[in-house]
Design a protein around this motif. Structure first.
Motif, PDB file in Angstrom:
ATOM      1  N   GLY A 106       0.781  -1.223   0.000  1.00  0.00           N
ATOM      2  CA  GLY A 106       0.000   0.000   0.000  1.00  0.00           C
ATOM      3  C   GLY A 106       0.809   1.268   0.000  1.00  0.00           C
ATOM      4  N   MET A 107       2.109   1.168   0.341  1.00  0.00           N
ATOM      5  CA  MET A 107       2.921   2.372   0.451  1.00  0.00           C
ATOM      6  C   MET A 107       4.385   2.030   0.210  1.00  0.00           C
ATOM      7  N   THR A 108       5.080   2.939  -0.439  1.00  0.00           N
ATOM      8  CA  THR A 108       6.538   2.851  -0.572  1.00  0.00           C
ATOM      9  C   THR A 108       7.140   3.956   0.282  1.00  0.00           C
ATOM     10  N   VAL A 109       8.104   3.594   1.109  1.00  0.00           N
ATOM     11  CA  VAL A 109       8.743   4.581   1.968  1.00  0.00           C
ATOM     12  C   VAL A 109      10.250   4.536   1.755  1.00  0.00           C
ATOM     13  N   VAL A 110      10.889   5.663   1.993  1.00  0.00           N
ATOM     14  CA  VAL A 110      12.345   5.760   1.888  1.00  0.00           C
ATOM     15  C   VAL A 110      12.876   6.395   3.161  1.00  0.00           C
ATOM     16  N   GLN A 111      13.938   5.829   3.680  1.00  0.00           N
ATOM     17  CA  GLN A 111      14.593   6.323   4.884  1.00  0.00           C
ATOM     18  C   GLN A 111      16.067   6.572   4.559  1.00  0.00           C
ATOM     19  N   HIS A 112      16.593   7.763   4.990  1.00  0.00           N
ATOM     20  CA  HIS A 112      17.986   8.065   4.657  1.00  0.00           C
ATOM     21  C   HIS A 112      18.617   9.029   5.651  1.00  0.00           C
ATOM     22  N   ASN A 113      19.781   8.642   6.140  1.00  0.00           N
ATOM     23  CA  ASN A 113      20.650   9.576   6.859  1.00  0.00           C
ATOM     24  C   ASN A 113      21.468  10.281   5.789  1.00  0.00           C
ATOM     25  N   VAL A 114      21.160  11.552   5.562  1.00  0.00           N
ATOM     26  CA  VAL A 114      21.754  12.254   4.424  1.00  0.00           C
ATOM     27  C   VAL A 114      23.176  12.735   4.697  1.00  0.00           C
ATOM     28  N   SER A 115      23.607  12.708   5.972  1.00  0.00           N
ATOM     29  CA  SER A 115      24.916  13.175   6.433  1.00  0.00           C
ATOM     30  C   SER A 115      24.926  14.702   6.507  1.00  0.00           C
ATOM     31  N   ASP A 116      25.342  15.204   7.654  1.00  0.00           N
ATOM     32  CA  ASP A 116      25.402  16.659   7.814  1.00  0.00           C
ATOM     33  C   ASP A 116      26.561  17.285   7.050  1.00  0.00           C
ATOM     34  N   GLU A 117      27.376  16.450   6.384  1.00  0.00           N
ATOM     35  CA  GLU A 117      28.463  16.967   5.558  1.00  0.00           C
ATOM     36  C   GLU A 117      28.141  16.906   4.068  1.00  0.00           C
ATOM     37  N   ASN A 118      26.966  16.413   3.740  1.00  0.00           N
ATOM     38  CA  ASN A 118      26.566  16.282   2.339  1.00  0.00           C
ATOM     39  C   ASN A 118      26.147  17.649   1.797  1.00  0.00           C
ATOM     40  N   THR A 119      26.751  18.060   0.707  1.00  0.00           N
ATOM     41  CA  THR A 119      26.490  19.392   0.154  1.00  0.00           C
ATOM     42  C   THR A 119      25.650  19.352  -1.120  1.00  0.00           C
ATOM     43  N   SER A 120      25.031  18.217  -1.414  1.00  0.00           N
ATOM     44  CA  SER A 120      24.271  18.108  -2.665  1.00  0.00           C
ATOM     45  C   SER A 120      22.858  17.591  -2.431  1.00  0.00           C
ATOM     46  N   PRO A 121      21.978  18.416  -1.844  1.00  0.00           N
ATOM     47  CA  PRO A 121      20.586  17.982  -1.652  1.00  0.00           C
ATOM     48  C   PRO A 121      19.884  17.598  -2.949  1.00  0.00           C
TER      49      PRO A 121
END
Length: 322
Positions: A106-121
């Motif tokens: 019924g649903m697709t979900v995504v979980q991610h630790n993007v890193s506080d040093e990642n500069t490319s949202p």
């Protein structure tokens, strides 16, 4: 006489090597069978081994090589027995259920630790949205990158909420957004890593938690230090225990695997899919799944990882059936 003594010494050395390898193989087998009931030990070595539990199986091929070279029947038997124990421990991954037809969800979900040093949202958003998720949960948001994520994800997921460094984006309306207190007592104020919101999707209301538990460290004086993580897991478990909603999702970087007893307060309330490894950390050579999609009153039917985004974690995607 000299040759005899030399031969005897070499034989003893070979026997010692075989004995040490055999003891290691047997120890791994015992750990696989009984790690849950071991008492806490100084330095928490069992907790560290639980984090990488599947990889302990590598002792079997290594032991078999020694057994062949040394022509040791007992070591061969020990390796085969431990191989069976390992396969039984991870049978859900090795022998996943095979439905007669594609499993509905019924649903697709995504979980991610993007890193506080990642500069490319923008790169992060492109990868995450490639899974066509209904809901996206992020950790390690910063004041600098948060506006960019709001823009990039907001085009397709207009409903969003953030608390501290965690956030939730949804295609469907969000209500009852609230902070969840996961702060260990020794951590100063301003540490906000827990969020609760109700997603009003086509399948009905789904109460969704986004959580980022404290990191664990291996330190010379303390060993495998998980105290803050374990305390935070207890707080999250307590919140889930008191949660009255019928359908609950937990999305987050829990800094532990489903085999790690430190997460038992959470895993006693919700569960995930164990039919895939979906190792998410570290991104360059994933060794463990510490990023999770867990559910209660629903079933996580499939979990997989997405391509790297510049973070030290891989994103984790999942299908959820209600």
């Amino acid at each position: 006489m000299g040759e005899g003594e030399g031969g005897s010494g070499a034989s003893r050395r070979r026997g010692l090597v075989t004995g040490v390898v055999g003891a290691l193989v047997v120890a791994v087998g015992c750990l696989l069978l009984s790690h849950r009931v071991w008492p806490p030990l100084p330095g928490n070595p069992v907790g560290l081994l639980e984090t990488f539990l599947p990889w302990l199986g590598l002792v079997v091929p290594a032991g078999l090589i020694v057994a062949v070279v040394r022509r040791s029947a007992p070591l061969t038997v020990a390796c085969l027995v431990v191989a069976v124990v390992w396969a039984g421990t991870f049978r859900e991954v090795l022998l996943p259920s095979a439905p007669a037809s594609p499993t509905p969800y019924g649903m697709t979900v995504v979980q991610h630790n993007v890193s506080d040093e990642n500069t490319s949202p923008s790169r992060v958003a492109r990868v995450l949205l490639g899974a066509d998720p209904d809901v996206v949960a992020l950790e390690e948001l910063t004041p600098t990158t948060l506006p960019a994520y709001r823009i990039e994800l907001g085009r397709t997921h207009p409903h969003h909420a953030t608390v501290g460094t965690v956030g939730l984006w949804s295609k469907h309306p969000l209500t009852d957004v609230a902070r969840v207190d996961l702060r260990p007592r020794a951590v100063g104020s301003g540490w906000e890593r827990g969020l609760r919101a109700v997603v009003r999707g086509p399948q009905g209301e789904v109460t969704t938690y986004v959580a980022h538990l404290p990191s664990v460290r291996v330190r010379p004086a303390q060993g495998y230090a998980t105290g803050w993580r374990d305390e935070s897991a207890t707080l999250l478990g307590r919140a889930l225990e008191n949660e009255p909603a019928g359908a609950v999702l937990v999305l987050g970087d829990l800094n532990g695997t489903v085999d790690d007893r430190g997460l038992d307060p959470v895993l006693s309330q919700v569960r995930g899919d164990r039919e895939e490894w979906a190792f998410s950390w570290p991104a360059g050579f994933p060794l463990a799944r510490i990023d999770h999609v867990l559910a209660r009153g629903a079933e996580v039917t499939r979990t997989w990882t997405l391509p790297e985004t510049g973070s030290d974690h891989l994103p984790v995607a999942a299908h959820v059936r209600f």
